[in-house]
Design a protein around this motif. Structure first.
Motif, PDB file in Angstrom:
ATOM      1  N   ARG A  79       9.499  -3.218  -5.451  1.00 42.11           N
ATOM      2  CA  ARG A  79       8.113  -2.805  -6.039  1.00 42.11           C
ATOM      3  C   ARG A  79       7.474  -3.785  -6.874  1.00 42.11           C
ATOM      4  NH1 ARG A  79       5.351   1.513  -4.631  1.00 42.11           N
ATOM      5  NH2 ARG A  79       7.196   2.979  -4.205  1.00 42.11           N
ATOM      6  N   ASP A 118       3.802  -5.646  -5.925  1.00 45.64           N
ATOM      7  CA  ASP A 118       2.688  -5.458  -6.815  1.00 45.64           C
ATOM      8  C   ASP A 118       2.173  -6.872  -7.175  1.00 45.64           C
ATOM      9  OD1 ASP A 118       2.814  -2.851  -6.791  1.00 45.64           O
ATOM     10  OD2 ASP A 118       4.187  -2.693  -8.737  1.00 45.64           O
ATOM     11  N   ALA A 129      -4.677   2.770  -2.259  1.00 43.97           N
ATOM     12  CA  ALA A 129      -3.462   2.849  -2.657  1.00 43.97           C
ATOM     13  C   ALA A 129      -2.681   3.287  -1.482  1.00 43.97           C
ATOM     14  CB  ALA A 129      -3.691   3.939  -3.831  1.00 43.97           C
ATOM     15  N   ALA A 130      -3.306   4.115  -0.900  1.00 43.08           N
ATOM     16  CA  ALA A 130      -2.422   4.599   0.256  1.00 43.08           C
ATOM     17  C   ALA A 130      -1.957   3.494   1.153  1.00 43.08           C
ATOM     18  CB  ALA A 130      -3.063   5.825   1.089  1.00 43.08           C
ATOM     19  N   ARG A 143      -1.535   0.318   0.412  1.00 41.56           N
ATOM     20  CA  ARG A 143      -0.485  -0.279  -0.645  1.00 41.56           C
ATOM     21  C   ARG A 143       0.888   0.207  -0.287  1.00 41.56           C
ATOM     22  NH1 ARG A 143      -3.014  -3.614  -5.562  1.00 41.56           N
ATOM     23  NH2 ARG A 143      -4.935  -4.409  -4.498  1.00 41.56           N
ATOM     24  N   GLU A 144       0.729   1.438  -0.355  1.00 43.73           N
ATOM     25  CA  GLU A 144       2.205   2.338  -0.417  1.00 43.73           C
ATOM     26  C   GLU A 144       2.710   1.960   1.009  1.00 43.73           C
ATOM     27  OE1 GLU A 144       5.337   4.001  -1.457  1.00 43.73           O
ATOM     28  OE2 GLU A 144       3.599   3.440  -2.825  1.00 43.73           O
ATOM     29  N   ASP A 145       1.824   2.126   2.204  1.00 40.67           N
ATOM     30  CA  ASP A 145       2.225   2.024   3.470  1.00 40.67           C
ATOM     31  C   ASP A 145       2.629   0.391   3.813  1.00 40.67           C
ATOM     32  OD1 ASP A 145       1.587   4.712   4.189  1.00 40.67           O
ATOM     33  OD2 ASP A 145      -0.135   4.244   4.885  1.00 40.67           O
ATOM     34  N   PHE A 150       4.097  -1.496   1.314  1.00 44.10           N
ATOM     35  CA  PHE A 150       5.320  -1.460   0.716  1.00 44.10           C
ATOM     36  C   PHE A 150       6.261  -0.900   1.496  1.00 44.10           C
ATOM     37  CE2 PHE A 150       8.473   0.704  -1.875  1.00 44.10           C
ATOM     38  CZ  PHE A 150       9.009  -0.486  -2.622  1.00 44.10           C
ATOM     39  N   LYS A 151       6.164   0.369   2.199  1.00 43.65           N
ATOM     40  CA  LYS A 151       7.299   0.798   3.092  1.00 43.65           C
ATOM     41  C   LYS A 151       7.482   0.006   4.066  1.00 43.65           C
ATOM     42  CE  LYS A 151       6.453   5.618   1.620  1.00 43.65           C
ATOM     43  NZ  LYS A 151       6.095   7.044   2.244  1.00 43.65           N
TER      44      LYS A 151
END
Length: 169
Positions: free
Chosen positions: A151, A155, A122-123, A125-127, A129-130
């Protein structure tokens, strides 16, 4: 004058001195010496008789000791055998307990690793995404206004990767 022709006065003095010494020895020291020798003889004979009695008693005690020692050896062998059997049972119990604990630990560690993997994914994927958003903003030269749309795109990308992962494995 020599040793073979002594003076009479010297001879009388020597005889008187000899008589005094002889009388002292005969009167006082000789009876005491005889008593001491007799007491010593009695003590030696008594000790010899007592030593024979003690020797017989020691032989009897030695025979009893040997019998007790033999019984003790048999008892020790029995105790060793019992201890060996109990020891093997304890080892089996400890191994079973250790196996159970190891299995519990492996299961717990596996669950913890899975949870850590999910959190790390999850971390990441967030990185990603950023980083993707930053890269797209740099390419476009302007900030992306619709973050919800960005987003959704990321996803969908990750869903596609998740769908392909089982087929590759």
């Amino acid at each position: 004058m020599g040793p073979l022709d002594p003076k009479v006065i010297d001879l009388i003095t020597a005889v008187i001195c000899f008589s005094v010494v002889f009388f002292t020895f005969a009167r006082f020291l000789l009876p005491r010496l005889t008593k001491v020798l007799e007491a010593r003889q009695d003590a030696i004979e008594g000790k010899f008789e007592r030593s024979e009695a003690v020797y017989a008693q020691a032989r009897q005690i030695h025979a009893e000791y040997q019998a007790e020692l033999s019984a003790a050896r048999h008892e020790a062998a029995r105790i060793r055998q019992t201890a060996a059997e109990e020891g093997s049972l304890l080892i089996q119990e400890v191994r079973a307990t250790g196996q159970r604990q190891r299995d519990e630990l492996v299961a717990s560690a596996t669950a913890q690793l899975e949870a850590d993997r999910i959190v790390a994914e999850a971390a990441l994927r967030e990185d990603v995404f950023k980083l993707a958003t930053d890269l797209a903003e740099r390419i476009l030269g302007e900030p992306i206004a619709d973050e919800r749309r960005a987003r959704e795109i990321t996803d969908a990308f990750f869903a596609e990767l998740d769908a392909e992962a089982p087929t590759k494995a």
